[in-house]
Design an enzyme around this catalytic site. Structure first.
Site, short mmCIF file in Angstrom:
data_model
loop_
_atom_site.label_atom_id
_atom_site.label_comp_id
_atom_site.label_asym_id
_atom_site.label_seq_id
_atom_site.Cartn_x
_atom_site.Cartn_y
_atom_site.Cartn_z
N TYR A 1 0.64 -1.38 -0.01
CA TYR A 1 0.25 -0.16 0.13
C TYR A 1 0.95 1.24 0.17
O TYR A 1 0.32 2.41 -0.03
CB TYR A 1 -0.79 0.20 1.13
N LYS B 1 4.41 -14.28 5.34
CA LYS B 1 4.66 -15.34 4.30
C LYS B 1 6.27 -15.43 4.03
O LYS B 1 6.76 -15.44 3.11
CB LYS B 1 3.93 -14.97 3.15
N ASP C 1 -1.58 -18.58 4.35
CA ASP C 1 -2.36 -19.13 3.65
C ASP C 1 -3.10 -20.37 4.64
O ASP C 1 -4.37 -20.58 4.56
CB ASP C 1 -1.91 -19.90 2.36
N ASP D 1 -5.74 -6.68 5.39
CA ASP D 1 -6.87 -6.33 4.55
C ASP D 1 -7.93 -7.32 4.39
O ASP D 1 -9.06 -7.43 4.42
CB ASP D 1 -6.27 -5.27 3.28
#
Ligand code: NAD
Length: 331
Positions: free
Chosen positions: A123, A170, A203, A227
């Site tokens: 972002y 991640k 995930d 988000d």
């Protein structure tokens, strides 16, 4: 008397703002509202979607309540929501997700809080074309921003008697950027031995949240994962209609629903005012009006439990204002 900046917002924003003012008036909290423009309306009136006077008002009052703002997809002006968070250094995006008894949801007893980093990651808006047929967006993660968001998550956990903080990342693939976030989280966690700490790959986290959300408590993560997963958490507890949010910086806070401007329902007095009402509940806590906050939340919860005069997404046929008036009457 509190003075609060009010940004009514685009699309359904003015309707849910009117609804929340009705509810807060019934709660009897003395608030002087200072209205400020942003988004589509400001663009038409002042030629900019984020007029300097709006930023000045929030800086002066240090508290704002905001409806959703429309962001054009692909072209047009950049997100005003992102600009507000960046300009005011509101580095925390706090999104609680709690089940209300009576809401049609596959789960009961969910009480999660997503703490989303609000200033960097993808972002940061550093994007460019590489020739005509490729585009590159740069993901920025810094030690400073990672440590302060994780510290906020632990401080929040302490203040609200929470038992566990889970860092989401991640880092197995993004070894440098998410690796730095995870390393920062581990370092900060070591200073809070009374609170359990663990980490999850994003995930896996998405699957775990859908299968066994009760295992989790406070979740802290970089901007993009926050988000996405906070909307997932909103879905677990009955949808966007009841999901509140807060953007918090040092000594300044802006409260807003998680949902957007729902343009297809604009002007129809149809959407659920609950997310905006619960955002105002977070604001009341922030203002030190804990008693009023509890009364408003209890009135909304009772209204939902009783199952009458609710909006379409909660299985009813009431309009936005009718539901708000029913909540106000209970207060
Ligand atoms: P949205 O949240 O506006 O709407 C998605 C769907 O969720 C709607 O069609 C509606 O079915 C449902 N919904 C949303 N709010 C609801 C409510 N209060 N009650 C009942 N149902 C509700 O998301 P979108 O369509 O992706 O975005 C529309 C615009 O809002 C876009 O311009 C987007 O950029 C903007 N947006 C703004 C914010 C913000 O201001 N913080 C947040 C998200 C999206």
């Amino acid at each position: 008397m509190h003075t609060v900046t009010l940004i009514k917002g685009d699309g359904v924003g003015p309707e849910i703002s009117a609804a929340v003012l009705t509810v807060l008036a019934a709660a009897g909290v003395k608030i002087k509202w200072e209205e400020a423009a942003a988004g589509q309306e400001a663009l038409e009136k002042y030629g900019t979607p984020l007029p300097p006077a709006t930023l000045e008002s929030i800086r002066r009052n240090r508290v704002a309540l905001k409806g959703p703002l429309t962001t054009p997809v692909g072209s047009g002006f950049r997100s005003v929501n992102v600009a507000l968070r960046r300009e005011l250094d509101l580095y925390v995006n706090l999104r609680p997700a709690k089940t209300f008894p009576g809401v049609n949801s596959p789960f009961r007893d969910i009480d999660l809080v997503v703490v989303r980093e609000n200033t960097e990651d993808l972002y940061a808006g550093v994007e460019h074309m590489v020739g005509a047929d490729a585009a590159e967006s740069i993901k920025i993660i810094t030690r400073g921003a990672s440590e302060r968001i994780v510290r906020f998550a632990f401080e929040y956990a302490l203040r609200h008697h929470r038992r566990k903080v889970t860092a989401v990342h991640k880092a197995n693939i993004l070894k440098l950027s998410d690796g730095l976030f995870l390393e920062s989280a581990r370092r900060v966690a070591a200073a809070y031995p009374s609170i359990e700490f663990e980490d999850r790959i994003v995930d896996n986290m998405a699957m775990q949240l859908v299968q066994k959300p009760q295992l989790y408590d406070v979740l802290v993560m970089p901007n993009l994962y926050g988000d996405i997963l906070s909307d997932l958490c909103a879905g677990l507890v009955g949808g966007l209609g009841l999901a509140p949010g807060a953007n918090i910086g040092d000594g300044m806070a802006l409260f807003e629903p998680v949902h957007g401007s729902a343009p297809k329902y604009s002007g129809q007095n149809k959407v659920n005012p609950g997310a905006m009402i619960m955002s105002a509940v977070l604001m009341l806590h922030h203002l030190g009006e804990a008693d009023a906050a509890r009364r408003v939340e209890a009135a909304l919860a009772d209204q939902i439990r009783e199952g009458k005069r609710l909006t379409y997404d909660l299985g009813g046929s009431a309009g936005t204002m009718e539901m708000a008036e029913a909540v106000a009457a209970r207060i």
